[in-house]
Motif scaffolding. Structure first.
Motif, PDB file in Angstrom:
ATOM      1  N   GLN A  24      28.151  42.184  43.268  1.00 32.66           N
ATOM      2  CA  GLN A  24      28.437  43.631  44.201  1.00 32.66           C
ATOM      3  C   GLN A  24      29.568  43.310  44.056  1.00 32.66           C
ATOM      4  O   GLN A  24      30.799  42.106  44.594  1.00 32.66           O
ATOM      5  CB  GLN A  24      27.770  43.190  45.721  1.00 32.66           C
ATOM      6  N   GLY A  25      30.346  44.500  44.369  1.00 36.23           N
ATOM      7  CA  GLY A  25      31.704  44.940  44.644  1.00 36.23           C
ATOM      8  C   GLY A  25      31.819  46.279  45.237  1.00 36.23           C
ATOM      9  O   GLY A  25      31.870  47.523  44.607  1.00 36.23           O
ATOM     10  N   ILE A  26      33.745  46.060  45.786  1.00 36.48           N
ATOM     11  CA  ILE A  26      34.169  47.840  45.457  1.00 36.48           C
ATOM     12  C   ILE A  26      35.104  47.142  44.789  1.00 36.48           C
ATOM     13  O   ILE A  26      36.451  46.311  44.888  1.00 36.48           O
ATOM     14  CB  ILE A  26      34.725  47.926  46.985  1.00 36.48           C
ATOM     15  N   HIS A  36      38.882  43.834  56.793  1.00 35.36           N
ATOM     16  CA  HIS A  36      37.598  43.116  56.739  1.00 35.36           C
ATOM     17  C   HIS A  36      35.901  43.830  55.607  1.00 35.36           C
ATOM     18  O   HIS A  36      35.192  43.121  56.167  1.00 35.36           O
ATOM     19  CB  HIS A  36      37.541  42.520  58.126  1.00 35.36           C
ATOM     20  N   GLN A  37      36.822  43.982  54.781  1.00 42.88           N
ATOM     21  CA  GLN A  37      35.661  44.826  54.409  1.00 42.88           C
ATOM     22  C   GLN A  37      35.132  44.141  52.591  1.00 42.88           C
ATOM     23  O   GLN A  37      36.262  43.452  52.357  1.00 42.88           O
ATOM     24  CB  GLN A  37      36.247  46.091  53.554  1.00 42.88           C
ATOM     25  N   GLU A  38      34.731  43.759  52.240  1.00 39.84           N
ATOM     26  CA  GLU A  38      33.945  42.371  51.629  1.00 39.84           C
ATOM     27  C   GLU A  38      34.427  43.598  50.405  1.00 39.84           C
ATOM     28  O   GLU A  38      33.289  44.451  50.170  1.00 39.84           O
ATOM     29  CB  GLU A  38      31.749  42.102  51.764  1.00 39.84           C
ATOM     30  N   VAL A  39      34.588  43.165  49.537  1.00 41.57           N
ATOM     31  CA  VAL A  39      34.832  43.865  47.449  1.00 41.57           C
ATOM     32  C   VAL A  39      34.550  42.853  46.795  1.00 41.57           C
ATOM     33  O   VAL A  39      34.991  44.016  45.814  1.00 41.57           O
ATOM     34  CB  VAL A  39      36.521  44.166  47.780  1.00 41.57           C
ATOM     35  N   LEU A  40      33.940  42.495  47.021  1.00 39.96           N
ATOM     36  CA  LEU A  40      33.389  41.310  46.205  1.00 39.96           C
ATOM     37  C   LEU A  40      32.487  40.790  46.253  1.00 39.96           C
ATOM     38  O   LEU A  40      32.787  39.551  47.131  1.00 39.96           O
ATOM     39  CB  LEU A  40      34.991  40.506  44.995  1.00 39.96           C
TER      40      LEU A  40
END
Length: 342
Positions: free
Chosen positions: A301-303, A284-288
């Motif tokens: 933004q992103g990981i 549940h982590q926002e990666v993009l």
């Protein structure tokens, strides 16, 4: 000077439809010879015949609800099957048929005849007819325009519902298209810059900074020699490509604004609208988070994980983080790589 003659020519057609017994030709002429009156009558007769043929199409029994109900029901059924263009066509047909049926209805036809008779009485100098004519004219306009307004309102509402269902279905898909929004251009947080962007430059807002480029292809994120995320400009359109990974090696692949996610639940895309793409991983982590602000600006933004690396490149609204290193406010002028690390 020859005395003016007065002819009133009318014709009653009782054969066009067994449901309609009405006056179909009506000509009041004030002239010097009967030939002019006959020409006037022929013109009116041709006009009435054409109108009568059109009215015949809508005058059969139950024509006021059967076609609309059938086409409308099929149209809304196509929504459930996700055939939205078919739904648009069927519902538009139902709405237009309803409006045409009202325009050719017996009720409005009688209102028109009443107005024509009142107008003829005025030309024949009948007493107390001007007020009657104005009354009949006003009544006909109210009924005619009122019915059309209601029909158009129903049609617009139905088509709007189809569009709403189509948008909702599209935003639920794992394969879709991102399109530029019409957001205002954000202020430039980088002042001064080595050089200012032009009106046609592409502006990239990320990590609290703004970089711009006039290049046709711009790499948004690069790790080592691998382009993790890039955009390509084609006229006023923007095409996004790249791969977003998790530490486990699962990936979201983006190619030409179309994106595909694996079906194993490793990623969960969320599209609040047609201009924004958010992707969450299985934790549940926002990666993009990508949004097309307008034709000349994008926010990113992103990981970004690269396979084989121990830590990701993290880009948030304030800074860029890569392992123990951190820097913010990237302000690059006319570059082809916005954010890159070794």
């Amino acid at each position: 000077m020859p005395q003016r003659s007065h002819w009133v020519l009318s014709y009653v057609d009782e054969t066009l439809s067994n449901r309609l017994v009405s006056q179909v030709g009506y000509c009041l002429y004030l002239g010097n010879n009967e030939l002019d009156a006959q020409v006037c009558f022929v013109r009116q007769w041709v006009k009435v015949l054409t109108y009568a043929k059109i009215r015949r199409l809508f005058s059969w029994k139950n024509s006021g609800w059967v076609p609309e109900f059938a086409a409308g029901t099929l149209g809304f059924g196509m929504i459930e099957l996700h055939h939205f263009w078919v739904a648009y066509i069927l519902i538009a047909f139902a709405g237009l048929w309803l409006i045409a049926w009202w325009e050719c209805s017996d009720f409005l036809y009688k209102q028109t005849l009443n107005r024509q008779k009142a107008k003829a009485r005025i030309k024949a100098n009948k007493p107390d007819t001007a007020q009657r004519y104005r009354h009949e004219l006003k009544k006909e306009l109210v009924y005619r325009s009122g019915g059309v307004v209601v029909g158009v309102a129903v049609l617009v509402a139905a088509l709007g519902y189809v569009d709403w269902e189509e948008t909702a279905f599209e935003l639920q898909q794992t394969i879709g298209i991102l399109t530029p929004a019409d957001d205002p251009m954000p202020p430039n947080p980088c002042r001064p810059m080595p050089s200012a962007p032009t009106l046609s430059s592409m502006r990239v807002y990320s990590a609290g900074g703004m970089s711009w480029s006039d290049k046709s292809r711009i790499v948004l994120v690069q790790i080592g020699n691998q382009d993790m995320l890039s955009i390509t400009r084609e006229g006023r359109q923007i095409s996004v490509s790249g791969d977003i990974y998790t530490p486990d090696g699962d990936a979201v692949h983006i190619e030409g604004n179309s994106f595909e996610t694996p079906q194993n639940g490793a990623f969960r895309p969320k599209r609040p609208d047609r201009h924004t793409l958010k992707v969450f991983d299985k934790w549940h982590q926002e990666v993009l988070n990508i949004r097309f602000l307008n034709d000349h600006a994008i926010r990113v933004q992103g990981i970004f994980w690269k396979p084989g690396r121990l830590f990701p490149l993290v880009i948030d609204g304030e800074a860029v983080k890569f392992g123990s290193a951190s820097f913010g406010h990237p302000c690059n002028a006319n570059t082809d790589i916005i954010i890159g690390v070794g």
